[in-house]
Design a protein around this motif. Structure first.
Motif, PDB file in Angstrom:
ATOM      1  N   ALA A 199     -37.657 -22.792 -15.946  1.00 45.06           N
ATOM      2  CA  ALA A 199     -36.652 -21.932 -15.302  1.00 45.06           C
ATOM      3  C   ALA A 199     -36.016 -22.651 -14.099  1.00 45.06           C
ATOM      4  CB  ALA A 199     -37.262 -20.597 -14.884  1.00 45.06           C
ATOM      5  N   GLY A 200     -35.693 -23.913 -14.330  1.00 39.70           N
ATOM      6  CA  GLY A 200     -34.964 -24.681 -13.313  1.00 39.70           C
ATOM      7  C   GLY A 200     -35.826 -25.327 -12.251  1.00 39.70           C
ATOM      8  N   ARG A 234     -30.940 -21.199 -14.601  1.00 36.97           N
ATOM      9  CA  ARG A 234     -30.341 -21.198 -15.941  1.00 36.97           C
ATOM     10  C   ARG A 234     -29.479 -22.434 -16.155  1.00 36.97           C
ATOM     11  NH1 ARG A 234     -28.763 -15.803 -18.600  1.00 36.97           N
ATOM     12  NH2 ARG A 234     -29.846 -14.247 -17.365  1.00 36.97           N
ATOM     13  N   ILE A 235     -29.223 -22.736 -17.406  1.00 36.43           N
ATOM     14  CA  ILE A 235     -28.329 -23.846 -17.727  1.00 36.43           C
ATOM     15  C   ILE A 235     -26.890 -23.343 -17.595  1.00 36.43           C
ATOM     16  CG2 ILE A 235     -27.553 -25.385 -19.575  1.00 36.43           C
ATOM     17  CD1 ILE A 235     -30.508 -25.428 -20.522  1.00 36.43           C
ATOM     18  N   ALA A 236     -26.157 -23.972 -16.682  1.00 32.35           N
ATOM     19  CA  ALA A 236     -24.758 -23.575 -16.474  1.00 32.35           C
ATOM     20  C   ALA A 236     -23.845 -24.369 -17.401  1.00 32.35           C
ATOM     21  CB  ALA A 236     -24.359 -23.790 -15.021  1.00 32.35           C
ATOM     22  N   ALA A 237     -24.223 -25.618 -17.669  1.00 30.85           N
ATOM     23  CA  ALA A 237     -23.421 -26.464 -18.557  1.00 30.85           C
ATOM     24  C   ALA A 237     -24.280 -27.620 -19.030  1.00 30.85           C
ATOM     25  CB  ALA A 237     -22.188 -27.002 -17.819  1.00 30.85           C
ATOM     26  N   THR A 268     -33.229 -23.941 -26.302  1.00 26.17           N
ATOM     27  CA  THR A 268     -31.935 -24.612 -26.474  1.00 26.17           C
ATOM     28  C   THR A 268     -31.408 -25.087 -25.117  1.00 26.17           C
ATOM     29  OG1 THR A 268     -30.201 -22.972 -26.059  1.00 26.17           O
ATOM     30  CG2 THR A 268     -31.410 -22.737 -28.107  1.00 26.17           C
ATOM     31  N   LEU A 269     -30.403 -25.946 -25.169  1.00 21.73           N
ATOM     32  CA  LEU A 269     -29.714 -26.371 -23.942  1.00 21.73           C
ATOM     33  C   LEU A 269     -28.365 -25.656 -23.802  1.00 21.73           C
ATOM     34  CD1 LEU A 269     -30.421 -30.248 -23.950  1.00 21.73           C
ATOM     35  CD2 LEU A 269     -31.711 -28.422 -22.817  1.00 21.73           C
ATOM     36  N   ALA A 270     -28.201 -24.595 -24.541  1.00 16.37           N
ATOM     37  CA  ALA A 270     -26.916 -23.890 -24.497  1.00 16.37           C
ATOM     38  C   ALA A 270     -26.733 -23.207 -23.145  1.00 16.37           C
ATOM     39  CB  ALA A 270     -26.861 -22.846 -25.607  1.00 16.37           C
ATOM     40  N   PRO A 271     -25.509 -23.209 -22.614  1.00 19.17           N
ATOM     41  CA  PRO A 271     -25.253 -22.508 -21.351  1.00 19.17           C
ATOM     42  C   PRO A 271     -25.707 -21.055 -21.444  1.00 19.17           C
ATOM     43  CG  PRO A 271     -23.369 -23.849 -21.954  1.00 19.17           C
ATOM     44  CD  PRO A 271     -24.315 -23.898 -23.117  1.00 19.17           C
ATOM     45  N   GLY A 272     -26.314 -20.582 -20.360  1.00 19.91           N
ATOM     46  CA  GLY A 272     -26.843 -19.222 -20.336  1.00 19.91           C
ATOM     47  C   GLY A 272     -28.331 -19.176 -20.594  1.00 19.91           C
ATOM     48  N   SER A 273     -28.851 -20.236 -21.221  1.00 18.09           N
ATOM     49  CA  SER A 273     -30.278 -20.285 -21.512  1.00 18.09           C
ATOM     50  C   SER A 273     -31.057 -20.551 -20.229  1.00 18.09           C
ATOM     51  CB  SER A 273     -30.509 -21.407 -22.515  1.00 18.09           C
ATOM     52  OG  SER A 273     -31.812 -21.379 -22.989  1.00 18.09           O
TER      53      SER A 273
END
Ligand code: GUN
Ligand code: ZN
Length: 432
Positions: A421-422, A39-42, A369-374
């Motif tokens: 997914a990373g 996931r995107i953390a930041a 999106t690149l929003a954290p949590g995505s």
């Protein structure tokens, strides 16, 4: 281990159709994305992002954006893309239905699913929304192939119980039973989401639409996908089949096939009542611009539809669409916008191909999106991927002039890297 991707970043912080472009998009020239557990953390300026205990991957001049989200396509039609000379109904009968007949064979279905997903990834598309065929095996093949790549997909068994050839028809009961079983097996399994999928009114009896409406009512977190008002001949056919209906959309509405989570492909030639109803019910329409020109369907007025408040996604519609590339799809949307009187801004095109489509799918909390949590579905764009593009982007005086040549002239060569997914994935489709 965490990963830290550095490069240029483009992040949407608002919808560029309602907010001014400057307020909707942030361009970080020295940006970073931290990925943890897929996931995107930041994401943001590099000096604001934690870099402890992370593998650092520097993308240099490349532009990091969310992976593309294709909101409507048909994986069983990959093998017949670019089929010459027919309009919708003849195209279905001549090319599509004979090919779809082959998907009762699980081995063939899996081969075409693998091929399609790898082509999509090579073109930077990380989330796909597909019709399958009437065969349950075609649905299993798709979701198994997507799971093997950990890709988020939305798909379902295409239901047809009339006006389709022998071997490609189900019944109201079998469509219900098969869809219910597939939904129970796949919806919410890993990254899979199920879409209840009546092909379109001409190939589903009212009894079948009623059964699928009941199934959706019992499973409202599923999507519901179909086609609406793509060609004038198709609309006239629906009118002949249903003289009692006030319009095409009513043939779905009366069976509960409308509302949040409904995805109506094409929706080009709409009546005022249909526009009002789509907006009021929170249904989504999906713009399929390369298909609409290729099959000769018409000019979808995206700017007007979005301004009217109708949720709108963007899609390739392969194999009626003529390209696997969402870049090419954005270019076609731009060209159709010009013919309809509105020049869509590159930010609006990119938003439609990512977060806009994710919103239509009700998946914007996890993809697009690149929003954290995505989920970390990310691509790195090379904005100088061919000599023709490089000579133009080399003159750019701002980020939009740098991106627009890639939108208009780019293809899979512009997709420098892909993360699903990373996980960083190989760019070239297997076997090529
Ligand atoms: N309408 C009903 N089926 C189809 C299809 O497979 N492709 C397109 N473009 N339109 C359709
Ligand atoms: Zn379609």
């Amino acid at each position: 281990m965490a990963q830290l991707l550095t490069g240029h970043l483009l992040r949407f912080v608002a919808d560029p159709f309602t907010a001014p472009i400057k307020a909707a998009v942030v361009h970080d020239t020295h940006g970073a994305i931290r990925i943890e557990d897929g996931r995107i953390a930041a994401a943001g300026p590099v000096d604001t992002v934690d870099r402890t205990d992370a593998e650092h991957i520097d993308l240099g001049d490349r532009l990091l954006i969310p992976g593309f989200v294709d909101a409507h396509m048909h994986y069983p039609q990959t093998g017949i893309i670019a089929a010459w000379g027919k309009r919708l109904i003849d195209w279905l009968n001549t090319y599509t239905f004979p090919e779809e007949m082959r998907f009762g064979d699980p081995t063939y279905a899996r081969k075409q699913a693998d091929l399609t997903l790898d082509l999509a990834l090579a073109h930077g598309t990380t989330t796909l929304t597909s019709f399958c065929t009437i065969h349950p095996a075609s649905v299993d093949a798709w979701f198994e192939a997507a799971a093997a790549r950990n890709m988020a997909t939305v798909a379902g068994k295409t239901c047809m119980d009339r006006n389709a050839p022998d071997g490609l028809r189900d019944t109201p009961q079998s469509a219900y039973d098969d869809s219910a079983a597939l939904l129970a097996k796949w919806h919410g399994t890993g990254r899979a989401r199920y879409a209840i999928t009546p092909r379109f009114t001409p190939t589903s009896t009212p009894d079948q639409l009623e059964a699928l409406g009941a199934l959706w009512a019992a499973n409202p977190s599923c999507a519901m996908q179909t086609h609406l008002s793509e060609q004038r001949d198709e609309i006239a056919w629906v009118r002949d089949l249903h003289p009692e209906a006030s319009d095409y959309l009513q043939t779905y509405e009366q069976h509960g096939l409308i509302g949040p989570g409904a995805l109506f492909g094409h929706a080009i030639h709409l009546e005022p009542r249909e526009r009002d109803l789509l907006r009021e019910t929170g249904s989504a329409v999906v713009h399929c611009p390369t298909s609409n020109t290729f099959i000769g369907s018409g000019l979808f007025d995206a700017a007007r539809t979005i301004t009217d408040g109708i949720t709108t996604g963007l899609a390739t519609d392969t194999g009626g669409g003529s390209s696997f590339s969402m870049l090419r799809t954005m270019a076609a949307a731009y060209e159709i916008g010009q013919l309809s009187g509105t020049a869509l801004h590159p930010a609006q095109l990119l938003w439609l191909a990512t977060e806009g489509s994710a919103r239509a799918l009700r998946m914007q909390d996890r993809t697009g999106t690149l929003a954290p949590g995505s989920d970390a579905d990310i691509i790195a764009l090379d904005l100088s991927s061919t000599p023709a593009i490089a000579q133009r982007s080399g003159r750019a005086e701002n980020i939009w002039e740098a991106i627009f040549p890639t939108i208009m002239m780019g293809d899979d060569r512009a997709i420098a890297d892909v993360w699903v997914a990373g996980e960083r994935v190989a760019r070239t489709p297997e076997g090529n």
